[in-house]
Design an enzyme around this catalytic site. Sequence first.
Site, short mmCIF file in Angstrom:
data_model
loop_
_atom_site.label_atom_id
_atom_site.label_comp_id
_atom_site.label_asym_id
_atom_site.label_seq_id
_atom_site.Cartn_x
_atom_site.Cartn_y
_atom_site.Cartn_z
N ASP A 291 23.42 68.88 -23.25
CA ASP A 291 23.13 68.81 -21.83
C ASP A 291 21.71 68.24 -21.63
O ASP A 291 21.34 67.25 -22.26
CB ASP A 291 23.30 70.19 -21.19
CG ASP A 291 23.25 70.17 -19.68
OD1 ASP A 291 24.26 69.81 -19.05
OD2 ASP A 291 22.18 70.50 -19.11
N TRP A 292 20.91 68.86 -20.75
CA TRP A 292 19.55 68.36 -20.53
C TRP A 292 18.69 68.42 -21.80
O TRP A 292 17.69 67.70 -21.90
CB TRP A 292 18.87 69.17 -19.42
CG TRP A 292 18.94 68.49 -18.08
CD1 TRP A 292 19.82 68.74 -17.07
CD2 TRP A 292 18.09 67.44 -17.61
NE1 TRP A 292 19.57 67.92 -16.00
CE2 TRP A 292 18.52 67.10 -16.31
CE3 TRP A 292 17.03 66.74 -18.16
CZ2 TRP A 292 17.91 66.11 -15.55
CZ3 TRP A 292 16.41 65.74 -17.41
CH2 TRP A 292 16.85 65.44 -16.12
N TRP A 332 29.98 67.75 -10.57
CA TRP A 332 29.12 68.89 -10.86
C TRP A 332 27.90 68.89 -9.94
O TRP A 332 27.53 69.91 -9.37
CB TRP A 332 28.71 68.87 -12.33
CG TRP A 332 27.46 69.61 -12.67
CD1 TRP A 332 26.25 69.08 -13.03
CD2 TRP A 332 27.28 71.04 -12.71
NE1 TRP A 332 25.33 70.07 -13.27
CE2 TRP A 332 25.93 71.28 -13.08
CE3 TRP A 332 28.10 72.12 -12.45
CZ2 TRP A 332 25.41 72.56 -13.22
CZ3 TRP A 332 27.58 73.41 -12.57
CH2 TRP A 332 26.26 73.61 -12.96
N ASP A 418 35.15 69.93 -21.95
CA ASP A 418 34.03 69.65 -21.04
C ASP A 418 34.43 68.54 -20.06
O ASP A 418 34.66 67.40 -20.47
CB ASP A 418 32.81 69.22 -21.86
CG ASP A 418 31.58 68.97 -21.00
OD1 ASP A 418 31.65 69.15 -19.78
OD2 ASP A 418 30.55 68.58 -21.58
N HIS A 447 31.78 72.70 -22.16
CA HIS A 447 30.46 72.07 -22.04
C HIS A 447 29.41 72.77 -22.89
O HIS A 447 28.62 72.13 -23.56
CB HIS A 447 30.04 72.06 -20.57
CG HIS A 447 28.70 71.43 -20.32
ND1 HIS A 447 28.48 70.08 -20.47
CD2 HIS A 447 27.51 71.97 -19.95
CE1 HIS A 447 27.21 69.80 -20.20
NE2 HIS A 447 26.61 70.93 -19.87
#
Length: 469
Positions: A291-292, A332, A418, A447
């Site tokens: 993710d980030w 999202w 995901d 995810h």
Amino acid sequence: MNPDLQWMQEAIELAKEAGQAGEVPVGAVVVRDGTIVGRGRNGLVGSTDPTAHAELIALRDAANTIGNYRLEKCTLYVTLEPCTMCAGAILNSRIARIVFGAYEPRTGAAGSVLDVFANQSINHHTEVRGGVLADESRQLMQQFFKPKRVNMNPLREDALRPPDEWFADIPDYPWKAHYVSDLPALKGLRLHYLDAGRGEESLSGVQYSSNHQQITYLCLHGNPAWSYLYRKMIPTFTAHGHRVVAPDLIGFGKSDKFKKANQHSFEFHRQVLLEFIEGLDLKRIVLVVQDWGGILGLTLPMDMPHRFAGLLVMNTALATGTQPLSKGFLSWRAWCQANPDFDVAKLFARGNKHMSEGETQAYNRPFKDRGHRAALHAFPPMVPEHENSPGAKISRQALEFWREQWQGQTLMFIGLQDPVLGEPVMCELQRNIRGCPPPILMPQAGHFVQEHGQSMALSAVQYFKASTP
């Protein structure tokens, strides 16, 4: 009792005596053939002697007892990592082995700042073991200095700090909290991180202070997670003799929280991570991202390629602004905007049916007060969408680095459930990472792939053990 624990306990008793006498609480004993032949405790203040460190006093006492300045076949136990002065004296005395308690990140000369004992050009080599009864030794130091200190980490007026009690009794999260606030980019904000596997003994018996092949797994979380996300991977990494460093980004976990969403920026968080790596002097890094953690983390190695040896990458992307964001991500982002107070625990529970209620609720802990949620509002729209978006240019430079210049090894996992950063996005990333083998597919994972992390961690330690120089 383990002999090292027995003799270190003797050194701790001497350290307590030093503290009671108004000295910095450091104690040391020299042992030969199962007998203490030298004792020492700090005495700088009482003797007005700048060399009256516990180690030197213990060495002098041992030399007088034995009748020889060469202390061969002796082991020195000391509650704090030696400084350069004491390290030199230890080598000159021909001590065979040194065992110390707490690491000293400011002046330690056995691996923290310098590693005098690893210098192969010196004709005598002393075996080193660190971290024995480290917590007990560290507590003596903290108790001694606590009354003498003002608040070293004042809270900025534009930030909030989550109370410690928010994180009490969290399941499967036993690691000690570490904090840093002196990085220039932080400007006084306090950033929390885990630092596991340094100065401890692994299940396999590896001593980290002398393990020159130790990997540092740098684990970066995304939104809306925190370092708790890596709790299923950390034990496997440390059990195989490696170090794990897992920071909480500002706005997440135990770190300080900005009060306003617009205080967050791509550049700020990236600069904090760069300074964090430099500040801890991390080396032989395997970058672990999702993710980030990847959106930011994948831009880091090109600035310091000598520090990175490998990449463990899970559902993430490089947001270069040259391609449209995935439909899953746009959905999202729109959902977050429409539901700014969404329940983080329910989000995790929805995609991870195997998690207990205690585990899912742990993800709500950093955000128990509504005012602490600014990062949750800031991060979805902060993903670079256009070529001129903040972070897009640096991401394009990073993409070129991974495609043309990356020299390390890569291991990729994809959580197939995901809908945001799933298989199509990850396969595109895989094609742009030089030497990246085919990804390992995780059919049950969504995810937050790390919630299935134990098997991935085991694969990683075997893979990087075989391939990381």
